[in-house]
Design a protein around this motif. Structure first.
Motif, PDB file in Angstrom:
ATOM      1  N   VAL A 194     181.856   5.257  -3.773  1.00  0.00           N
ATOM      2  CA  VAL A 194     181.711   6.142  -4.925  1.00  0.00           C
ATOM      3  C   VAL A 194     180.368   5.871  -5.565  1.00  0.00           C
ATOM      4  O   VAL A 194     180.015   4.717  -5.823  1.00  0.00           O
ATOM      5  CB  VAL A 194     182.857   5.958  -5.936  1.00  0.00           C
ATOM      6  N   VAL A 195     179.602   6.937  -5.779  1.00  0.00           N
ATOM      7  CA  VAL A 195     178.275   6.812  -6.379  1.00  0.00           C
ATOM      8  C   VAL A 195     178.376   7.305  -7.807  1.00  0.00           C
ATOM      9  O   VAL A 195     178.744   8.462  -8.041  1.00  0.00           O
ATOM     10  CB  VAL A 195     177.237   7.642  -5.618  1.00  0.00           C
ATOM     11  N   ILE A 196     178.078   6.443  -8.761  1.00  0.00           N
ATOM     12  CA  ILE A 196     178.045   6.905 -10.146  1.00  0.00           C
ATOM     13  C   ILE A 196     176.676   6.597 -10.728  1.00  0.00           C
ATOM     14  O   ILE A 196     175.886   5.845 -10.145  1.00  0.00           O
ATOM     15  CB  ILE A 196     179.174   6.287 -11.009  1.00  0.00           C
ATOM     16  N   GLY A 197     176.397   7.213 -11.859  1.00  0.00           N
ATOM     17  CA  GLY A 197     175.103   6.966 -12.476  1.00  0.00           C
ATOM     18  C   GLY A 197     174.723   8.118 -13.383  1.00  0.00           C
ATOM     19  O   GLY A 197     175.363   9.169 -13.366  1.00  0.00           O
TER      20      GLY A 197
ATOM     21  N   PHE B 254     175.996   1.998  -8.255  1.00  0.00           N
ATOM     22  CA  PHE B 254     175.415   2.596  -9.447  1.00  0.00           C
ATOM     23  C   PHE B 254     174.003   3.041  -9.099  1.00  0.00           C
ATOM     24  O   PHE B 254     173.150   2.222  -8.748  1.00  0.00           O
ATOM     25  CB  PHE B 254     175.403   1.573 -10.585  1.00  0.00           C
ATOM     26  N   CYS B 255     173.773   4.333  -9.168  1.00  0.00           N
ATOM     27  CA  CYS B 255     172.485   4.895  -8.763  1.00  0.00           C
ATOM     28  C   CYS B 255     171.746   5.371 -10.002  1.00  0.00           C
ATOM     29  O   CYS B 255     172.219   6.264 -10.715  1.00  0.00           O
ATOM     30  CB  CYS B 255     172.710   6.049  -7.789  1.00  0.00           C
TER      31      CYS B 255
ATOM     32  N   SER C   8     174.434  -5.345 -14.280  1.00  0.00           N
ATOM     33  CA  SER C   8     173.213  -4.833 -14.909  1.00  0.00           C
ATOM     34  C   SER C   8     173.530  -4.187 -16.257  1.00  0.00           C
ATOM     35  O   SER C   8     174.603  -3.620 -16.463  1.00  0.00           O
ATOM     36  CB  SER C   8     172.531  -3.818 -13.985  1.00  0.00           C
ATOM     37  N   GLN C   9     172.559  -4.253 -17.133  1.00  0.00           N
ATOM     38  CA  GLN C   9     172.730  -3.691 -18.473  1.00  0.00           C
ATOM     39  C   GLN C   9     172.920  -2.173 -18.408  1.00  0.00           C
ATOM     40  O   GLN C   9     173.763  -1.614 -19.110  1.00  0.00           O
ATOM     41  CB  GLN C   9     171.516  -4.038 -19.337  1.00  0.00           C
ATOM     42  N   ARG C  10     172.160  -1.530 -17.527  1.00  0.00           N
ATOM     43  CA  ARG C  10     172.244  -0.062 -17.442  1.00  0.00           C
ATOM     44  C   ARG C  10     173.636   0.376 -17.040  1.00  0.00           C
ATOM     45  O   ARG C  10     174.183   1.333 -17.577  1.00  0.00           O
ATOM     46  CB  ARG C  10     171.225   0.471 -16.430  1.00  0.00           C
ATOM     47  N   ALA C  11     174.196  -0.311 -16.036  1.00  0.00           N
ATOM     48  CA  ALA C  11     175.534   0.048 -15.588  1.00  0.00           C
ATOM     49  C   ALA C  11     176.542  -0.188 -16.711  1.00  0.00           C
ATOM     50  O   ALA C  11     177.448   0.614 -16.935  1.00  0.00           O
ATOM     51  CB  ALA C  11     175.912  -0.767 -14.356  1.00  0.00           C
ATOM     52  N   ARG C  12     176.361  -1.293 -17.442  1.00  0.00           N
ATOM     53  CA  ARG C  12     177.262  -1.608 -18.560  1.00  0.00           C
ATOM     54  C   ARG C  12     177.221  -0.492 -19.606  1.00  0.00           C
ATOM     55  O   ARG C  12     178.248   0.032 -20.022  1.00  0.00           O
ATOM     56  CB  ARG C  12     176.858  -2.934 -19.190  1.00  0.00           C
ATOM     57  N   ASP C  13     176.006  -0.107 -19.975  1.00  0.00           N
ATOM     58  CA  ASP C  13     175.855   0.965 -20.970  1.00  0.00           C
ATOM     59  C   ASP C  13     176.483   2.259 -20.468  1.00  0.00           C
ATOM     60  O   ASP C  13     177.179   2.950 -21.211  1.00  0.00           O
ATOM     61  CB  ASP C  13     174.369   1.219 -21.262  1.00  0.00           C
ATOM     62  N   PHE C  14     176.220   2.544 -19.199  1.00  0.00           N
ATOM     63  CA  PHE C  14     176.716   3.804 -18.636  1.00  0.00           C
ATOM     64  C   PHE C  14     178.237   3.831 -18.682  1.00  0.00           C
ATOM     65  O   PHE C  14     178.843   4.802 -19.131  1.00  0.00           O
ATOM     66  CB  PHE C  14     176.230   3.977 -17.204  1.00  0.00           C
ATOM     67  N   ILE C  15     178.852   2.759 -18.235  1.00  0.00           N
ATOM     68  CA  ILE C  15     180.322   2.723 -18.203  1.00  0.00           C
ATOM     69  C   ILE C  15     180.893   2.833 -19.609  1.00  0.00           C
ATOM     70  O   ILE C  15     181.826   3.598 -19.854  1.00  0.00           O
ATOM     71  CB  ILE C  15     180.814   1.438 -17.503  1.00  0.00           C
TER      72      ILE C  15
ATOM     73  N   GLU D 286     187.112  -3.047  -8.713  1.00  0.00           N
ATOM     74  CA  GLU D 286     187.677  -3.918  -9.763  1.00  0.00           C
ATOM     75  C   GLU D 286     186.553  -4.692 -10.440  1.00  0.00           C
ATOM     76  O   GLU D 286     186.437  -4.728 -11.666  1.00  0.00           O
ATOM     77  CB  GLU D 286     188.681  -4.931  -9.178  1.00  0.00           C
ATOM     78  N   GLU D 287     185.719  -5.250  -9.583  1.00  0.00           N
ATOM     79  CA  GLU D 287     184.612  -6.064 -10.073  1.00  0.00           C
ATOM     80  C   GLU D 287     183.621  -5.205 -10.862  1.00  0.00           C
ATOM     81  O   GLU D 287     183.195  -5.574 -11.954  1.00  0.00           O
ATOM     82  CB  GLU D 287     183.912  -6.657  -8.849  1.00  0.00           C
ATOM     83  N   PHE D 288     183.324  -4.023 -10.300  1.00  0.00           N
ATOM     84  CA  PHE D 288     182.327  -3.156 -10.923  1.00  0.00           C
ATOM     85  C   PHE D 288     182.730  -2.767 -12.330  1.00  0.00           C
ATOM     86  O   PHE D 288     181.937  -2.850 -13.273  1.00  0.00           O
ATOM     87  CB  PHE D 288     182.120  -1.893 -10.084  1.00  0.00           C
ATOM     88  N   PHE D 289     183.986  -2.336 -12.483  1.00  0.00           N
ATOM     89  CA  PHE D 289     184.401  -1.853 -13.797  1.00  0.00           C
ATOM     90  C   PHE D 289     184.691  -3.001 -14.768  1.00  0.00           C
ATOM     91  O   PHE D 289     184.532  -2.865 -15.967  1.00  0.00           O
ATOM     92  CB  PHE D 289     185.620  -0.936 -13.670  1.00  0.00           C
ATOM     93  N   ALA D 290     185.115  -4.154 -14.234  1.00  0.00           N
ATOM     94  CA  ALA D 290     185.444  -5.281 -15.105  1.00  0.00           C
ATOM     95  C   ALA D 290     184.188  -5.929 -15.667  1.00  0.00           C
ATOM     96  O   ALA D 290     184.078  -6.150 -16.869  1.00  0.00           O
ATOM     97  CB  ALA D 290     186.273  -6.300 -14.330  1.00  0.00           C
TER      98      ALA D 290
END
Ligand SMILES: Nc1ncnc2c1ncn2[C@@H]1O[C@H](COP(=O)(O)OP(=O)(O)O)[C@@H](O)[C@H]1O
Ligand SMILES: [Mg+2]
Lengths: 269, 222
Positions: A49-52, A230-231, A251-258, A243-247
């Motif tokens: 799954v590609v998110i971003g 995360f693109c 990276s800060q960008r991914a954290r902000d995005f989620i 599980e790991e990605f969402f938990a």
């Protein structure tokens, strides 16, 4: 399908199912750089799954894999064979491999002048030399499997958005793809139509279809992904199991995005 | 003012019919040529090859920006001399009218091709269709449906334009009408009748066209 199957997608090299190295893509004669040396690998067991963020290059990445874009640099290999490469300015695409990749788009792409059955059989009959009766039998079988068999003679304009996208998926499946690409296929749909499309993709996933999915639906992402990437800014900024990605995204960008997406999803519109 | 007498028309009737036949013949074959030529020109102008698109654009500009009458006169007088060919006047008429109509139809096809969403082409590539297959099965069938209203308008316009080739000696309706008027010394009656005659043919053709248009409209929406 039965007639044309020269390329063997071996299981032995599962780890090198899809390998993207240093992919660069720009628009407007190199002024707008969209992919900046993107690296990504995928096994034949993966559902990626590609998110971003919007504009991060997700669609461009999928379009490159589908062979719809000229690339500036880099290479894409499939099962260790060169599939797409850049040759000083020109893009080489192995059409044999391209034919075994299917893609469904965000916008509706059923051909409006053909009914559902003809949409499904067009490519097999006209392009791959499958006899019409064989293709029509297969179309009926696929449509039955996904509960769409009442719609075979309907024209696209007589279908709901959800049905259009499901037929578009069925049309890709007619060609027996070995990899499916889904680019925000539910983004244009009314909310109540999203689940039927997602259910169809999940059914495919459960059948073992390797796929790459761009989505903003975090529930769907968690449900279907074996890996989430995360693109952003034209590269892969993060790559982890769901599980790991969402938990704990690193990276800060991914954290902000989620945080933003989850927040937006929680807010009533 | 002299007495009007329409009775002589009955005697001239065969000549009128002969003229009408030639007019319809010109209209039909020029339309066939114009549809094929227009589609090919549109494919050239919308395609990726500059070697094809540049001359096609020039051709379209030329025929759209010069008077049809001038094109016809030029064609009838210069082509036989320049290229040393001698065709029947009716065939020459079909060729030049068809060349003219091709330019206008090309614009109709081009506009129709450009309304087809880019995503349809992407989807067709993703399905593995070759450029030829995309054009034949995805782009042109849709473009034809979108272009039909304008193609019909152009086609009816051509029916009227066939009268121009009377000037270079093609014995179609207008030419024979003039023949009748000078031989009977009754221009008022003859030309009045001629106008009505064109009208009597135009109106049914227009109706038929509207019917075809409505049907193809439904086919695209359906
Ligand atoms: N055909 C195009 N011409 C110019 N720029 C484009 C084109 N397609 C996409 N882009 C640009 O490329 C960037 C990435 O786009 P895209 O891959 O669609 O991102 P995403 O799918 O992640 O939202 C955006 O900045 C977009 O404006
Ligand atoms: Mg996108």
């Amino acid at each position: 399908m039965t007639v044309l199957q020269p390329f063997v997608w071996g299981r032995s090299m599962a780890d090198h199912f899809l390998k993207i190295r240093g992919l660069e893509k720009s628009y407007a004669m190199g002024v707008i750089k969209v992919l900046n040396g993107l690296d990504l690998t995928m096994t034949s067991k993966d559902r990626l799954v590609v998110i971003g963020p919007s504009g991060g290059g997700k669609s461009t990445l999928l379009r490159c894999i589908m062979g719809l874009e000229n690339i500036a640099a880099g290479a894409i290999d499939i099962n260790g064979e060169p599939y797409i490469g850049a040759d000083n300015g020109a893009t080489r695409i192995d059409r044999r491999i391209q034919k075994q990749i299917g893609m469904v788009f965000q916008s509706y792409t059923l051909f409006p002048h053909l009914n559902v059955l003809k949409n499904l059989t067009l490519a097999p009959v006209r392009s791959r030399g499958v006899p019409r009766s064989v293709a029509e039998d297969r179309a009926r079988e696929i449509m039955r499997r996904f509960g769409l068999d009442q719609k075979l003679t309907a024209y696209p304009s007589e279908l709901s958005g959800g049905q259009k996208q499901r037929v578009a998926i069925a049309r890709a499946l007619m060609l027996d793809p070995k990899l499916m690409l889904f680019d925000e296929v539910t983004s244009a749909l009314d909310p109540e139509l999203v689940s039927e499309v997602i259910a169809m993709i999940i059914e495919l996933a459960d059948g073992g279809m390797p796929m790459m999915i761009v989505t903003h639906d975090m529930w769907f992402a968690r449900r279907i992904a074996t890996r989430v990437v995360f693109c952003a800014g034209g590269t892969i900024a993060e790559d982890a199991p769901p599980e790991e990605f969402f938990a704990r995204p690193t990276s800060q960008r991914a954290r902000d995005f989620i945080n933003n997406v989850l927040h937006a999803n929680a807010e009533p519109a | 003012m002299q007495n009007l007498d329409y009775f002589f028309i009955i005697q001239a009737w065969p000549l009128f019919l002969k003229g009408l036949w030639v007019t319809l013949y010109l209209t039909f074959w020029a339309n066939v040529a114009g549809l094929i030529g227009g589609a090919l020109l549109a494919l050239c102008t919308t395609g990726p090859y500059r070697l094809l698109s540049a001359p096609a654009k020039l051709y379209i500009e030329f025929f759209r920006c010069t008077p049809a009458l001038v094109q016809i006169v030029w064609f009838f007088f210069c082509v036989p001399i320049l290229f040393d060919v001698f065709w029947s006047p009716i065939f020459m008429g079909v060729v030049i009218l068809g060349m003219n109509l091709s330019a206008f139809n090309a614009e109709a096809f081009r506009a129709a091709i450009q309304t087809i969403p880019r995503a349809h082409v992407d989807a067709a590539v993703a399905l593995g269709l070759t450029p030829f297959e995309r054009t034949a099965y995805v782009i042109m069938p849709q473009a034809l449906r979108y272009a039909i209203p304008v193609l019909i308008t152009n086609g009816i316009g051509l029916f009227q334009q066939t009268s121009l080739v009377a000037l270079v000696g093609v014995d179609e309706l207008m030419y024979n009408g003039r023949l009748i008027s000078t031989s009977t010394y009754r221009p008022i009656e003859t030309y009045t009748f001629l106008v009505l005659f064109y009208l009597a043919v135009s109106i049914p053709i227009g109706r038929l066209a509207a019917f075809i248009e409505a049907r193809s409209d439904r086919a695209l929406k359906a």
